[in-house]
Design an enzyme around this catalytic site. Structure first.
Site, mmCIF file in Angstrom:
data_model
loop_
_atom_site.group_PDB
_atom_site.id
_atom_site.type_symbol
_atom_site.label_atom_id
_atom_site.label_comp_id
_atom_site.label_asym_id
_atom_site.label_seq_id
_atom_site.Cartn_x
_atom_site.Cartn_y
_atom_site.Cartn_z
ATOM 1 N N HIS A 58 0.822 -1.221 0.000
ATOM 2 C CA HIS A 58 0.000 0.000 0.000
ATOM 3 C C HIS A 58 0.856 1.271 0.000
ATOM 4 C CE1 HIS A 58 0.169 0.213 4.547
ATOM 5 N NE2 HIS A 58 0.164 1.489 4.262
ATOM 6 N N ASP A 83 -0.301 -7.457 1.610
ATOM 7 C CA ASP A 83 0.248 -6.099 1.645
ATOM 8 C C ASP A 83 1.771 -6.135 1.783
ATOM 9 O OD1 ASP A 83 0.431 -3.389 1.693
ATOM 10 O OD2 ASP A 83 -0.524 -3.104 3.645
ATOM 11 N N GLY A 108 2.684 6.287 8.999
ATOM 12 C CA GLY A 108 4.098 6.561 8.737
ATOM 13 C C GLY A 108 4.999 5.393 9.109
ATOM 14 N N SER A 141 4.086 2.276 8.352
ATOM 15 C CA SER A 141 3.775 1.249 7.351
ATOM 16 C C SER A 141 4.995 0.802 6.570
ATOM 17 C CB SER A 141 2.760 1.780 6.346
ATOM 18 O OG SER A 141 1.500 1.672 6.900
ATOM 19 N N GLY A 142 5.010 -0.472 6.248
ATOM 20 C CA GLY A 142 6.098 -1.050 5.479
ATOM 21 C C GLY A 142 7.264 -1.436 6.362
HETATM 22 N N1 ARG Z 1 -1.309 2.275 7.364
HETATM 23 C C1 ARG Z 1 -0.377 2.935 8.245
HETATM 24 C C2 ARG Z 1 0.774 3.524 7.430
HETATM 25 O O1 ARG Z 1 0.626 3.640 6.214
HETATM 26 C C3 ARG Z 1 0.064 2.066 9.366
HETATM 27 C C4 ARG Z 1 -1.006 2.002 10.340
HETATM 28 C C5 ARG Z 1 -0.721 1.092 11.448
HETATM 29 N N2 ARG Z 1 -1.796 1.274 12.340
HETATM 30 C C6 ARG Z 1 -1.881 0.712 13.504
HETATM 31 N N3 ARG Z 1 -2.856 1.022 14.262
HETATM 32 N N4 ARG Z 1 -0.984 -0.157 13.887
HETATM 33 O O2 ARG Z 1 1.723 4.027 7.961
#
Ligand code: ARG
Length: 484
Positions: free
Chosen positions: A288, A337, A431, A433-434
């Protein structure tokens, strides 16, 4: 990154819908030929035509009493010939089916595609199977001590390799075949087999200078009793031990070399996502993160070995040559993902830039197992990117528990793994993510997951959801091998 959870989780379980669709349609299908017959004979029950069809020949025979016997005989002959032809057709179908789906003689089956190839074509460096299984399914590392296993397409199983006659050159070949570059080769060593294996792959050392796989034959003995443990890259070592009590939301600041595989992925000078180093050239991140306008490799810069975002702005970062997103990634459910970034120039490993180990098949991560997440993500829901790298310990949460009605209610797919606290307070956030979810086992750091999604951040009963790396390692190796 994007807050990835859309509408309320409770309405999203589409898994139950198809059943409803089918169950409402079922009664229609019960009538084998509804539109033609029912419209013309409104009052006639639908089973009438079938009775008429069966009776059509017999009433004729009955009406002409005197010619009954020859007529019956004729009918019997006709019916039995029809039956005979039908039987032959069915038999022919089964023979055709068998031939189509099984391989004759010594030929071996490719896998799901059902194609057949000769044993000498398996692992010969040239892809013959439609899905390439003959070259991607040759060697693997199994379990926490990296036991080398070789696939036997004949018995369709994996065998450990007896250490007798093994050397680093064979080790390098096996690593190269998995997709690693030879310049990171670490070591091969013999490990005692705890439980005696029934079968081994053994090296025929007198076989001359032929391909590694042609030299291996299956045997029920291994003189030394040691099997090959193979390390293709020195991964999963960290200079600093973690303070287990330390806690991205609710976390603490990292010190240099503590999470040396963590990278910051920038677009136009802005931190967008995290990632993990797995080799000098490959970074694992979330699919994503590289969706849509972010799919162009040239817009990304990768920063490794730097804790502070301010400092990155003064540097150039590594350029990305290629981005490979998982082909089955689903933007709505966040299924699969995961994505790979290939760097234009390889990283130099140092005390603060090091790879993490990909999990091997056969490794089990326990529910509640302590894991760590790290990243420059927001420090609270709705907050901005952090300047320093933060980390926090999060325990794994069992799949069925995370899928329960009061947590994520069926949204956790097999490609996902949950970690965090049901009480809230500590979590990854926008932030992060990944970035990595790692655990330490057998004194090695393993990449258990990549930060994917969550409802809000650190809210009670809404833990973080991560890509389940054990499910992705085959795909990762396949791509490392294909785009070497
Ligand atoms: N989708 C988020 C990103 O792009 C990460 C979110 C993680 N959320 C959580 N509640 N652990 O950075």
């Amino acid at each position: 990154m994007t807050s990835t959870v859309g509408p309320s989780p409770y309405y999203e379980n589409s898994g139950f819908q198809p059943e409803n669709i089918y169950s409402t349609r079922q009664p229609e299908g019960a009538n084998p030929c509804p539109p033609y017959f029912s419209t013309n004979a409104l009052s006639v029950p639908s089973y009438d035509p079938r009775i008429a069809t069966y009776q059509s020949s017999t009433p004729v025979a009955r009406s002409s009493g005197r010619t009954c016997a020859p007529s019956v005989k004729k009918t019997i002959i006709i019916i039995s010939s029809i039956l005979l032809v039908a039987c032959c057709a069915i038999a022919a179908f089964f023979i055709w089916y068998f031939v189509e789906n099984r391989c004759f003689g010594s030929l071996i089956e490719c896998g799901s595609s059902g194609a057949c190839i000769s044993p000498s074509q398996w692992c010969d460096g040239v892809s013959h199977c439609p899905n390439g299984e003959d070259e991607t399914r040759c060697v693997r590392l199994f379990g926490p001590n990296f036991m080398l296993e070789v696939y036997s397409p004949i018995s369709k199983s994996w065998y450990p390799v007896c250490q007798d006659g093994w050397n680093d050159d064979y080790g390098k070949t096996a690593c190269k075949d998995m997709g690693y570059s030879v310049d990171t080769y670490y070591y091969s060593q013999g490990v005692a087999t705890e439980v005696g294996f029934k079968n081994y792959m053994k090296l025929n050392t007198s076989a001359g200078n032929i391909d590694l796989y042609k030299k291996l034959y299956s045997s029920d003995s291994c003189a030394s009793g040691n099997v090959v443990s193979l390390r293709c890259i020195e991964c999963g070592t960290s200079a600093k031990s973690v303070n287990i009590m330390s806690r991205i939301v609710g976390g603490s600041g990292a010190v240099p070399g503590q999470w040396p595989w963590q990278v910051s992925l920038h677009v136009q000078g802005i931190h967008v996502c995290g990632g993990s180093i797995i080799t000098r050239q490959w970074i694992v991140t979330a699919a994503h993160c590289v969706e849509g306008r972010f799919s162009d490799p040239y817009s990304w810069r990768v920063y490794a070995g730097i804790l502070n975002q301010n400092e990155m702005l003064l540097r150039n970062g590594y350029r990305v040559q290629q981005i490979i997103s998982h082909p089955d990634y689903d933007a709505d459910s966040k299924d699969n993902d995961v994505a790979l970034m290939k760097l234009e120039t390889p990283l130099s490993f140092t005390g603060t830039v090091r790879p993490v180990c990909l999990p091997n098949p056969g490794m089990m991560f326990q529910p509640n197992q302590q894991c760590w997440i790290s990243g420059w993500g927001a420090e609270y829901q709705g907050g901005k990117t952090s300047n320093n790298l933060n980390y926090v310990m999060v325990p794994l949460i069992e799949q069925s528990r995370c899928n329960s009605i009061y947590i994520y209610n069926g949204m956790i797919l097999p490609t996902m793994i949950c970690a965090g606290y049901l009480g809230g307070g500590f979590d990854s956030c926008q932030g992060d993510s990944g970035g990595p979810l790692v655990t330490n086992k057998s004194s090695v750091w393993w990449l258990v997951g990549d930060t994917s999604w969550g409802t809000g951040c650190a809210s009670p009963n809404r833990p973080g959801v991560y890509g389940n790396m054990t499910v992705f390692t085959d795909w990762i190796y396949k791509n490392m091998q294909a785009y070497r």
